[in-house]
Design a protein around this motif. Sequence first.
Motif, short mmCIF file in Angstrom:
data_model
loop_
_atom_site.label_atom_id
_atom_site.label_comp_id
_atom_site.label_asym_id
_atom_site.label_seq_id
_atom_site.Cartn_x
_atom_site.Cartn_y
_atom_site.Cartn_z
N ILE A 173 0.80 -1.24 0.06
CA ILE A 173 -0.05 0.06 0.03
C ILE A 173 0.74 1.34 -0.14
CG2 ILE A 173 -0.21 0.11 2.65
CD1 ILE A 173 -2.86 1.12 0.06
N GLY A 174 2.14 1.05 0.24
CA GLY A 174 3.12 2.35 0.30
C GLY A 174 3.61 2.48 -1.12
N GLY A 224 4.32 6.20 -2.23
CA GLY A 224 4.23 7.33 -1.27
C GLY A 224 3.09 8.08 -1.12
N ASP A 225 1.90 7.65 -2.02
CA ASP A 225 0.61 8.08 -2.12
C ASP A 225 -0.46 7.14 -2.15
OD1 ASP A 225 -1.78 9.63 -2.56
OD2 ASP A 225 -0.88 10.92 -4.19
N PRO A 226 -1.01 6.76 -0.93
CA PRO A 226 -1.92 5.55 -1.01
C PRO A 226 -3.39 6.10 -1.75
CG PRO A 226 -1.12 5.92 1.33
CD PRO A 226 -0.62 7.02 0.37
N SER A 227 -3.70 7.21 -1.61
CA SER A 227 -4.93 7.76 -2.40
C SER A 227 -4.84 7.49 -3.92
CB SER A 227 -5.15 9.29 -2.08
OG SER A 227 -5.40 9.38 -0.77
N ALA A 247 4.89 4.94 1.89
CA ALA A 247 3.82 5.33 2.88
C ALA A 247 3.59 3.94 3.95
CB ALA A 247 2.57 5.61 2.28
N ARG A 248 3.23 4.47 5.20
CA ARG A 248 2.87 3.11 5.89
C ARG A 248 1.72 3.53 6.44
NH1 ARG A 248 5.95 2.97 10.14
NH2 ARG A 248 5.81 0.62 10.55
N THR A 274 -4.35 -0.10 9.93
CA THR A 274 -5.80 -0.01 9.33
C THR A 274 -6.77 1.19 9.43
OG1 THR A 274 -5.79 -2.67 9.82
CG2 THR A 274 -7.97 -1.62 9.80
N PRO A 275 -6.84 1.59 10.81
CA PRO A 275 -7.78 2.99 10.80
C PRO A 275 -7.27 3.86 9.47
CG PRO A 275 -6.95 2.46 12.83
CD PRO A 275 -6.27 1.62 11.96
N ALA A 276 -6.17 4.16 9.65
CA ALA A 276 -5.71 5.33 8.30
C ALA A 276 -5.99 4.75 6.95
CB ALA A 276 -4.19 5.51 8.38
N LEU A 277 -5.66 3.40 6.85
CA LEU A 277 -6.45 2.68 5.43
C LEU A 277 -7.67 3.12 5.18
CD1 LEU A 277 -5.59 1.25 2.99
CD2 LEU A 277 -6.18 -0.95 4.12
#
Length: 277
Positions: free
Chosen positions: A148-149, A152-155, A207-208, A211-214
């Motif tokens: 997911i990292g 560096g931009d998960p969105s 990015a790291r 679960t809450p942030a994801l």
Amino acid sequence: MSTAHEITSPRTIGSDRPASVASPGIPLPWAADPYSEALATGGGPLFLRRADGWLLPLEVERWCARADAADMNVLEHCEGAVLDVGCGPGRLVAELASRGLPALGIDVSEAAVARTVRLGGQALQRSVFEPLPAEGRWDTVLLIDGNIGIGGDPSALLRRMSQLLRQGGLLITETVPDSEVDERVTVNVVRITADACGSVGPPFPWARLGTPALLRTATHAGWRPAGQWTTGGRSFVALRNRADRSTRATAEPPNSTAVISSQRDRNPSPDRVVADR
């Protein structure tokens, strides 16, 4: 229109567009970098290093081993044809192939893709932000081992995942276990040898997310939570895209995308299958 299953047949994989040719005098990337060195030996120690010196151990030995119980649990959640983004040395793709299930791995590391093919899996040396086979028709996409990292931009990465999956398809991603972490950082891949010489790769964004942030990021990007679980000390989240594909904007890659088992811009042959050597 081809299905993802048809795209992963040996005769069609890698043939969807012509291979590009590296410019003369330009060295092949990932030829002697720390990640490729670690794959050659099947072990580290290998780390992500932040600018402040903080080190995150990378589990090369686990990645190079056969799929473990936690991996098997992830694969039990998969549906239909599976795309493994940042497949690394290929344990998940190879396990799916051994079950006779359609699966394709992509990775920018030539060493990783070659190892996947040797294990019996299908794999392409390509960035996730390049054109891929069966876009919009994959049933399941995997972002495991911290991928997911990527970039560096998960969105931005989640937008790209939306383009790859069929409507209502499943995304399974691994998160930082038991953590509220939500960080965008610049890191290097570092390999430390017994003589303390080691090697260091170039800096790249990463990015790291816990679960809450994801879940916050995914909900904002139009994904619907479909499950979450922890097993073997690792945490996973399943998501389904609820957006209409016709309204999705094109996902542009971040300004710089370089990773270990993930996606860095490359010069040579971005769409070839790396054959066993």
